[in-house]
Design an enzyme around this catalytic site. Structure first.
Site, mmCIF file in Angstrom:
data_model
loop_
_atom_site.group_PDB
_atom_site.id
_atom_site.type_symbol
_atom_site.label_atom_id
_atom_site.label_comp_id
_atom_site.label_asym_id
_atom_site.label_seq_id
_atom_site.Cartn_x
_atom_site.Cartn_y
_atom_site.Cartn_z
ATOM 1 N N ASP A 1 -19.291 -39.075 -111.570
ATOM 2 C CA ASP A 1 -20.690 -38.786 -111.273
ATOM 3 C C ASP A 1 -21.000 -37.402 -111.811
ATOM 4 O OD1 ASP A 1 -23.249 -38.853 -110.178
ATOM 5 O OD2 ASP A 1 -22.609 -38.380 -108.159
ATOM 6 N N SER A 2 -22.286 -37.099 -111.917
ATOM 7 C CA SER A 2 -22.692 -35.763 -112.359
ATOM 8 C C SER A 2 -22.419 -34.714 -111.286
ATOM 9 C CB SER A 2 -24.179 -35.767 -112.722
ATOM 10 O OG SER A 2 -24.939 -36.218 -111.626
ATOM 11 N N TYR B 1 -28.028 -33.826 -114.029
ATOM 12 C CA TYR B 1 -28.152 -34.431 -115.348
ATOM 13 C C TYR B 1 -29.584 -34.876 -115.633
ATOM 14 C CZ TYR B 1 -23.156 -34.877 -116.549
ATOM 15 O OH TYR B 1 -21.853 -34.639 -116.901
ATOM 16 N N GLY B 2 -30.342 -35.129 -114.575
ATOM 17 C CA GLY B 2 -31.660 -35.741 -114.719
ATOM 18 C C GLY B 2 -32.642 -34.959 -115.560
ATOM 19 N N CYS C 1 -23.009 -42.775 -111.179
ATOM 20 C CA CYS C 1 -24.177 -41.915 -111.350
ATOM 21 C C CYS C 1 -25.271 -42.758 -111.986
ATOM 22 C CB CYS C 1 -23.830 -40.737 -112.257
ATOM 23 S SG CYS C 1 -25.247 -39.749 -112.779
ATOM 24 N N ASN C 2 -26.399 -42.862 -111.305
ATOM 25 C CA ASN C 2 -27.486 -43.693 -111.827
ATOM 26 C C ASN C 2 -28.029 -43.180 -113.155
ATOM 27 O OD1 ASN C 2 -28.506 -45.890 -109.691
ATOM 28 N ND2 ASN C 2 -27.624 -44.163 -108.605
ATOM 29 N N THR C 3 -28.095 -41.862 -113.317
ATOM 30 C CA THR C 3 -28.599 -41.281 -114.569
ATOM 31 C C THR C 3 -27.681 -41.637 -115.734
ATOM 32 O OG1 THR C 3 -29.596 -39.450 -113.359
ATOM 33 C CG2 THR C 3 -29.295 -39.141 -115.720
ATOM 34 N N GLU D 1 -28.392 -33.270 -99.031
ATOM 35 C CA GLU D 1 -27.421 -32.189 -99.210
ATOM 36 C C GLU D 1 -27.573 -31.104 -98.146
ATOM 37 O OE1 GLU D 1 -27.038 -30.837 -103.237
ATOM 38 O OE2 GLU D 1 -26.298 -32.805 -103.897
ATOM 39 N N CYS E 1 -29.779 -44.439 -105.746
ATOM 40 C CA CYS E 1 -29.200 -43.102 -105.919
ATOM 41 C C CYS E 1 -28.011 -43.014 -104.975
ATOM 42 C CB CYS E 1 -30.221 -42.014 -105.578
ATOM 43 S SG CYS E 1 -29.535 -40.338 -105.521
ATOM 44 N N THR E 2 -26.922 -42.436 -105.438
ATOM 45 C CA THR E 2 -25.698 -42.419 -104.622
ATOM 46 C C THR E 2 -25.807 -41.509 -103.399
ATOM 47 O OG1 THR E 2 -24.781 -40.821 -106.211
ATOM 48 C CG2 THR E 2 -24.073 -43.114 -106.425
ATOM 49 N N HIS E 3 -26.851 -40.678 -103.330
ATOM 50 C CA HIS E 3 -27.083 -39.891 -102.111
ATOM 51 C C HIS E 3 -27.696 -40.747 -100.995
ATOM 52 C CE1 HIS E 3 -26.423 -36.408 -104.656
ATOM 53 N NE2 HIS E 3 -26.683 -35.570 -103.673
#
Length: 270
Positions: free
Chosen positions: A14-15, A46-47, A77-79, A157, A189-191
């Site tokens: 992931d980023s 990364y976005g 990572c979705n991006t 976060e 999104c992984t969050h």
């Protein structure tokens, strides 16, 4: 001596730190599997970067994990999945590659009876249209309603998982999507899996949450079994965490995402 193919680790990347939700789901679904996690914490997010830059960074990470002799690569990572999955597949050659967008899209299409699906994600993921495009390839009759939720990542976060501010934010973001009478909501999104209880509450009992961390773990289990690559338990599962920077709050946030202690975190310099 190099480990047998079955005992090699799964590579997850992931980023940043969000992909640890995928690692957590893999640990629960596949407790015998070893995992190497790579988070590009020095270069996140990364976005906001160009496609060429994301492709370059993704290629670097892929090559690092292939040197770790992984038996599978998971783009958590979705991006990266939206713009650089082809780079990973080209470099991986024979190594199976899975990604969160493919897993989430397939699970959503399979679960929706009304054919009306909502997708929430970061602005980059939503603007890429990757989820909607993949779901329409699987079923052209679907209606997909997408909504960018830029405030969710900083709220997660911060640890505000059930804070009044987060609840109000979720109500605002979900209002237009829920107005379309969706029956499934993809957490793109992984969050977002950390917000699942709150989102379920806001969306109501008629909307199924599609958690791409869980669906990715399920896809990984199916693929490993099909390829004859499931670990047989002859070795104890080993977890390794590699990052490009160790920010002050990384350990705290990482352990919240993982649901357990991270232990030793390695740092690589590029």
């Amino acid at each position: 001596m190099s480990p047998s193919a079955c005992e090699r680790p799964i590579g997850v990347f992931d980023s940043g730190v969000g992909g640890l939700t995928v690692v957590r789901a893999l640990m629960e679904r596949l407790p015998l599997e070893s995992i190497v996690y790579f988070g590009d914490t020095a270069r996140v997010p990364y976005g906001v970067k160009s496609v060429a830059t994301i492709e370059h960074f993704t290629g670097q990470i892929t090559e690092f994990l292939l040197q770790c002799e992984v038996k599978m690569l998971i783009i958590a990572c979705n991006t990266m999945a939206a713009v650089a999955a082809d780079v990973v597949r080209r470099l991986a050659c024979e190594v199976p590659v899975l990604d969160v967008i493919e897993a989430g899209a397939r699970a959503a299409v399979a679960s929706s009876s009304s054919r009306r699906i909502g997708v929430i994600g970061t602005p980059t993921t939503i603007n890429s249209n990757a989820y909607a495009r993949r779901m329409h390839e699987l079923d052209p009759s679907l209606r997909v309603y997408s909504q960018a939720c830029p405030l969710f990542v900083p709220l997660v976060e911060e640890g505000w998982l059930d804070h009044p501010v987060t609840r109000l934010t979720a109500q605002e973001y979900l209002r237009p999507v829920l107005a379309e009478e969706i029956d499934s909501l993809v957490l793109g999104c992984t969050h977002y899996p950390l917000l699942k209880p709150l989102l379920r509450d806001v969306a109501g009992p008629g909307v199924r949450m599609i958690d791409s961390a869980l669906t990715t773990a399920e896809f990984a289990a199916e693929r490993l079994q099909r390829e004859g690559l499931l670990a047989d338990g002859s070795r104890r599962a080993d977890y390794r965490y590699v990052v490009t920077d160790v920010p002050l709050r990384f350990q705290t946030i990482g352990e919240r995402f993982l649901g357990r202690s991270l232990g030793v975190v390695e740092r690589v310099d590029w």
